[in-house]
Design a protein around this motif. Structure first.
Motif, PDB file in Angstrom:
ATOM      1  N   ARG A  22       0.873   2.557  -6.178  1.00  0.00           N
ATOM      2  CA  ARG A  22       2.053   1.575  -6.625  1.00  0.00           C
ATOM      3  C   ARG A  22       1.351   0.901  -7.849  1.00  0.00           C
ATOM      4  N   HIS A  23       1.697   1.004  -9.109  1.00  0.00           N
ATOM      5  CA  HIS A  23       1.159   0.370 -10.083  1.00  0.00           C
ATOM      6  C   HIS A  23       1.917  -0.848 -10.426  1.00  0.00           C
ATOM      7  N   LEU A  24       1.571  -1.914 -10.969  1.00  0.00           N
ATOM      8  CA  LEU A  24       2.292  -2.944 -11.273  1.00  0.00           C
ATOM      9  C   LEU A  24       2.676  -2.847 -12.684  1.00  0.00           C
ATOM     10  N   LEU A  40       4.209   0.756 -19.554  1.00  0.00           N
ATOM     11  CA  LEU A  40       2.747   0.442 -19.460  1.00  0.00           C
ATOM     12  C   LEU A  40       2.496  -0.302 -18.114  1.00  0.00           C
ATOM     13  N   THR A  41       1.268  -0.116 -17.333  1.00  0.00           N
ATOM     14  CA  THR A  41       1.040  -0.658 -16.046  1.00  0.00           C
ATOM     15  C   THR A  41       0.127  -1.783 -16.491  1.00  0.00           C
ATOM     16  N   ALA A  42      -0.147  -2.774 -15.580  1.00  0.00           N
ATOM     17  CA  ALA A  42      -1.018  -3.645 -15.526  1.00  0.00           C
ATOM     18  C   ALA A  42      -2.642  -3.255 -15.772  1.00  0.00           C
ATOM     19  N   CYS A  43      -2.784  -1.741 -15.310  1.00  0.00           N
ATOM     20  CA  CYS A  43      -4.100  -1.224 -15.378  1.00  0.00           C
ATOM     21  C   CYS A  43      -4.308  -0.408 -16.842  1.00  0.00           C
ATOM     22  N   ASP A  44      -3.241  -0.714 -17.746  1.00  0.00           N
ATOM     23  CA  ASP A  44      -3.254  -0.005 -18.852  1.00  0.00           C
ATOM     24  C   ASP A  44      -3.366   1.587 -19.087  1.00  0.00           C
ATOM     25  N   LEU A  71      -0.916  -0.535  -3.274  1.00  0.00           N
ATOM     26  CA  LEU A  71      -1.026  -1.284  -4.605  1.00  0.00           C
ATOM     27  C   LEU A  71      -2.305  -0.709  -5.363  1.00  0.00           C
ATOM     28  N   CYS A  72      -2.103  -0.400  -6.713  1.00  0.00           N
ATOM     29  CA  CYS A  72      -3.371   0.088  -7.649  1.00  0.00           C
ATOM     30  C   CYS A  72      -4.222  -1.106  -7.451  1.00  0.00           C
ATOM     31  N   PRO A  73      -5.534  -0.730  -7.052  1.00  0.00           N
ATOM     32  CA  PRO A  73      -6.656  -1.871  -7.039  1.00  0.00           C
ATOM     33  C   PRO A  73      -6.709  -2.542  -8.380  1.00  0.00           C
ATOM     34  N   SER A  74      -6.715  -1.644  -9.426  1.00  0.00           N
ATOM     35  CA  SER A  74      -7.159  -2.138 -10.889  1.00  0.00           C
ATOM     36  C   SER A  74      -5.949  -3.097 -11.330  1.00  0.00           C
ATOM     37  N   CYS A  75      -4.892  -2.578 -10.819  1.00  0.00           N
ATOM     38  CA  CYS A  75      -3.698  -3.295 -11.461  1.00  0.00           C
ATOM     39  C   CYS A  75      -3.552  -4.591 -10.695  1.00  0.00           C
ATOM     40  N   VAL A  76      -4.028  -4.611  -9.377  1.00  0.00           N
ATOM     41  CA  VAL A  76      -4.178  -6.117  -8.680  1.00  0.00           C
ATOM     42  C   VAL A  76      -5.127  -6.852  -9.136  1.00  0.00           C
TER      43      VAL A  76
HETATM   44 ZN   LIG Z   1      -2.742   0.517 -11.753  1.00  0.00          ZN
END
Ligand SMILES: [Zn+2]
Ligand SMILES: [Zn+2]
Length: 126
Positions: A22-24, A40-44, A71-76
């Motif tokens: 799940r992306h932020l 667009l997500t927080a991880c681009d 949750l997506c670790p990159s987004c977090v």
């Molecule tokens: Zn993400």
């Protein structure tokens, strides 16, 4: 015991975020995206805004000790650090020929293609 694992964002063939997570989706100027919209997500990367939990998840990250699983670790990481991800290498869009960082289609064309596809997704399933 944890039953807080959250489901990944809804599927779209035009989303390019990792479908496992799940992306932020950061809210822009306090505007939370409509469910079903490619954002667009927080991880681009790009992912579909989910039907539930429309509250911007990034708001909840500060001061939360245990994040829900899934949750997506990159987004977090991005949300916590308040950083902007380094854009991916630019690539020419198959639709409009503009250069963008979202792979074979640029962000705008992905959104257009997704918007055309989204209402037909149930028909395709049936
Ligand atoms: Zn993400
Ligand atoms: Zn394009």
């Amino acid at each position: 015991m944890s039953d807080t694992k959250i489901t990944p964002n809804p599927y779209s063939p035009y989303a390019n975020a990792d479908p496992e997570w799940r992306h932020l989706i950061p809210s822009l100027f306090g505007i939370v995206p409509e469910p079903g919209v490619l954002c667009l997500t927080a991880c681009d990367r790009m992912a579909v805004a989910p039907e539930e939990a429309l509250k911007d998840a990034t708001d909840g990250l500060v001061g939360v000790e245990s994040l829900p699983d899934g949750l997506c670790p990159s987004c977090v990481a991005m949300a916590k650090a308040g950083e902007v991800p380094v854009p991916a290498r630019s690539q020419e869009c198959r639709e409009c020929g503009e250069f963008g960082t979202q792979g074979e289609w640029c962000a705008l064309c992905r959104q257009d293609l997704h918007d055309e596809w989204w209402p037909t997704r149930e028909a395709a399933k049936a």
